[in-house]
Design a protein around this motif. Structure first.
Motif, PDB file in Angstrom:
ATOM      1  N   VAL A 145       0.879  -1.179   0.000  1.00 21.65           N
ATOM      2  CA  VAL A 145       0.000   0.000   0.000  1.00 21.65           C
ATOM      3  C   VAL A 145       0.908   1.218   0.000  1.00 21.65           C
ATOM      4  O   VAL A 145       1.603   1.494   0.982  1.00 21.65           O
ATOM      5  N   HIS A 146       0.886   1.946  -1.093  1.00 20.28           N
ATOM      6  CA  HIS A 146       1.941   2.926  -1.361  1.00 20.28           C
ATOM      7  C   HIS A 146       1.373   4.340  -1.546  1.00 20.28           C
ATOM      8  O   HIS A 146       0.329   4.528  -2.166  1.00 20.28           O
ATOM      9  N   GLY A 147       2.062   5.313  -0.946  1.00 18.79           N
ATOM     10  CA  GLY A 147       1.800   6.716  -1.261  1.00 18.79           C
ATOM     11  C   GLY A 147       0.762   7.398  -0.411  1.00 18.79           C
ATOM     12  O   GLY A 147       0.464   8.581  -0.629  1.00 18.79           O
ATOM     13  N   GLY A 148       0.210   6.713   0.579  1.00 21.63           N
ATOM     14  CA  GLY A 148      -0.834   7.311   1.386  1.00 21.63           C
ATOM     15  C   GLY A 148      -0.332   7.918   2.678  1.00 21.63           C
ATOM     16  O   GLY A 148       0.864   7.851   3.003  1.00 21.63           O
ATOM     17  N   THR A 149      -1.260   8.519   3.408  1.00 22.21           N
ATOM     18  CA  THR A 149      -0.976   9.045   4.741  1.00 22.21           C
ATOM     19  C   THR A 149      -1.570   8.094   5.769  1.00 22.21           C
ATOM     20  O   THR A 149      -2.787   7.930   5.830  1.00 22.21           O
ATOM     21  N   VAL A 150      -0.696   7.457   6.533  1.00 24.20           N
ATOM     22  CA  VAL A 150      -1.162   6.547   7.573  1.00 24.20           C
ATOM     23  C   VAL A 150      -1.618   7.372   8.774  1.00 24.20           C
ATOM     24  O   VAL A 150      -0.856   8.177   9.309  1.00 24.20           O
ATOM     25  N   VAL A 151      -2.869   7.180   9.165  1.00 24.11           N
ATOM     26  CA  VAL A 151      -3.430   7.876  10.326  1.00 24.11           C
ATOM     27  C   VAL A 151      -3.580   6.864  11.447  1.00 24.11           C
ATOM     28  O   VAL A 151      -4.223   5.823  11.276  1.00 24.11           O
ATOM     29  N   VAL A 154       2.832   0.648   3.557  1.00 25.34           N
ATOM     30  CA  VAL A 154       2.539  -0.536   4.365  1.00 25.34           C
ATOM     31  C   VAL A 154       2.740  -1.782   3.514  1.00 25.34           C
ATOM     32  O   VAL A 154       2.160  -1.909   2.431  1.00 25.34           O
ATOM     33  N   LEU A 155       3.577  -2.695   4.014  1.00 22.04           N
ATOM     34  CA  LEU A 155       3.817  -3.964   3.345  1.00 22.04           C
ATOM     35  C   LEU A 155       3.042  -5.061   4.054  1.00 22.04           C
ATOM     36  O   LEU A 155       3.173  -5.248   5.264  1.00 22.04           O
TER      37      LEU A 155
END
Length: 472
Positions: free
Chosen positions: A6-12, A22-23
């Motif tokens: 899961v690539h390129g997002g903002t983890v909240v 996130v792998l």
């Protein structure tokens, strides 16, 4: 096992928000990485079996709904969502774990009722699930069963201070159950309303010919929720038991919880979206029999009395521990209609398991809560409260890969023609939410993506829960 990146997002998370990748390896999270920090990220994007582009979106843990009632018998009928339809709808809304209630009624053994609920859920659920146990008959046998159930991963028990003749427990019975919970380290949950007094008010209203749905709310005044909440808190203080008060709807009841918490007592309050958005005047007071759609207990409260704004304020400041749905849907036709001419016969319940994450995100958009608080009350705090953390409720190496990619710039329209719950109406008909669930993973499997449902009955597994991690 397959890998997903899961690539390129903002983890909240409950503690902050930052750009992270996130792998996922199989069913669990293998790593949470800073983008560009090493060459590893680029390698993963090139070699992972699946890459999910989360650019411009939030990446959050799957929602944990700690209060649902699938297929629950009530008032001569049964909640209209099965474990299959209800968990599928939950998945559409970004919830990847539910905790439902096994219901003991008088004359049944606690262990037998839990077995009944296992049979209902096994092989049917699209997402993971656990159980609380309703103890409808407090006696030596049921108190002994509590210890057995804790060993089986059912670590919370609910008692009713309402519904005399159905689920009601006396103060003495509640005291005994709290003593057992304190010894076991288990969590004692209460539906806090003074059911004895309410029954008198209901009888008097019907005798006056006041039969419309509105009187469901008027005969369950906030004073009787506050009184019962205070009484439950005092009993918990005497016994040393941790107390979790479900579906708090009245500001004054929540104030009782605030005082207990400030005094250092293990008391926790839950509220639900219906008490934040809906009201006695606008919904229960709808013309004709329309108000039956919103009959639930505790009832919707008066907006003029300020309950909704107070609940949002307490939610923001941390006095509310979790937000659940108390999902207990009934169709209007042939179910809610059982109460035409007698509001006391209307099955109590509102369907909302699909909408909790969206409705609470609207609170972020409106500036009522932060994105971090959104994740905390909908994901992390319920996981901690009910002994599922860190398996659930957090994006961390080793945790289950329950992940939601949420588009803050999307739009969600709520209504009968768009929801996936087994209901013939929507309690939130016409609501427009500024946000949208785009992709949902449950234990590494994509179950919702691009407006398509990819899940299946039987994917969900029973969760043996530990003891609450929220206790002092």
């Amino acid at each position: 096992m397959s890998t997903t990146f899961v690539h390129g997002g903002t983890v909240v998370s409950a503690t902050g928000a930052q750009p992270l990748d996130v792998l996922v390896d199989g069913a669990t999270i293998a790593a949470v990485l800073r983008p560009g920090s090493t060459a590893l990220g680029a390698d993963l994007a090139a070699t992972a079996d699946r890459v999910i582009d989360a650019a411009g979106k939030y990446v959050i843990p799957g929602g944990v709904d700690g209060h649902t009632h699938m297929q629950m018998p009530f008032g001569g009928t049964e909640a209209s969502d099965t474990f299959e339809t209800g968990t599928r709808a939950a998945a559409w809304g970004g919830t990847t774990t539910i905790i439902d209630f096994a219901v003991q009624t008088p004359g049944q053994r606690v262990q037998d009722t839990l077995a009944d609920w296992h049979a209902k859920a096994e092989g049917a659920c699209a997402i993971d699930y656990g159980f609380h146990q309703i103890v409808g008959e407090v006696n030596d046998e049921s108190l002994k069963a509590m210890a057995e159930l804790v060993g089986e991963g059912v670590t919370s028990f609910k008692l009713f201070m309402a519904y005399p003749g159905v689920f009601y427990s006396t103060d003495g019975q509640i005291l005994r159950a709290m003593q057992s919970a304190a010894e076991l380290g288990a969590l004692l949950m209460t539906h806090a309303e003074n059911g004895i007094a309410i029954d008198v008010l209901v009888e008097q209203a019907l005798a006056r010919g006041q039969t419309a749905p509105l009187y469901h709310g008027l005969t369950r005044p906030w004073q009787l929720e506050e009184e019962a909440t205070h009484r439950a808190i005092m009993l918990a203080q005497v016994t040393g038991a941790p107390l979790y008060v479900v579906h708090v709807s009245a500001a004054q009841a929540l104030e009782q919880i605030v005082r207990a918490r400030e005094a250092g007592q293990n008391v926790f309050g839950e509220t639900c979206p219906q008490y934040l958005y809906l009201s006695l005047e606008e919904q229960l007071g709808a013309p004709g029999f329309e108000g039956a759609k919103w009959v639930c207990s505790t009832p919707l409260r008066s907006r003029a009395e300020g309950h909704q704004d107070a609940l949002w304020r307490y939610l923001r400041t941390g006095a509310v521990t979790t937000v659940s749905t108390d999902h207990c849907p009934f169709c209007l036709k042939d179910q809610k209609e059982m109460g035409r001419g007698d509001f006391s016969r209307i099955p109590n319940g509102i369907g909302g398991v699909e909408h909790r994450m969206d409705l609470m995100f609207q609170g972020v958009v409106d500036g009522r809560i932060s994105p971090e608080r959104w994740v905390e009350v909908c994901c992390t705090a319920p996981a901690r409260m009910f002994g599922l953390y860190p398996r659930k409720g957090v994006l961390s190496p080793g945790s289950d890969a329950d992940i939601v990619v949420y588009d803050p710039n999307g739009r969600t329209r709520i209504g009968r023609d768009t929801h996936h719950m087994n209901m013939d109406y929507s309690a939130y008909e016409g609501f427009e939410v500024d946000g949208h669930v785009d992709t949902v993973l449950s234990r590494g499997r994509v179950i919702v993506e691009d407006g398509r449902y990819l899940g299946a009955p039987g994917h969900g597994r029973f969760l043996r829960r530990g003891l609450s991690q929220n206790l002092l």
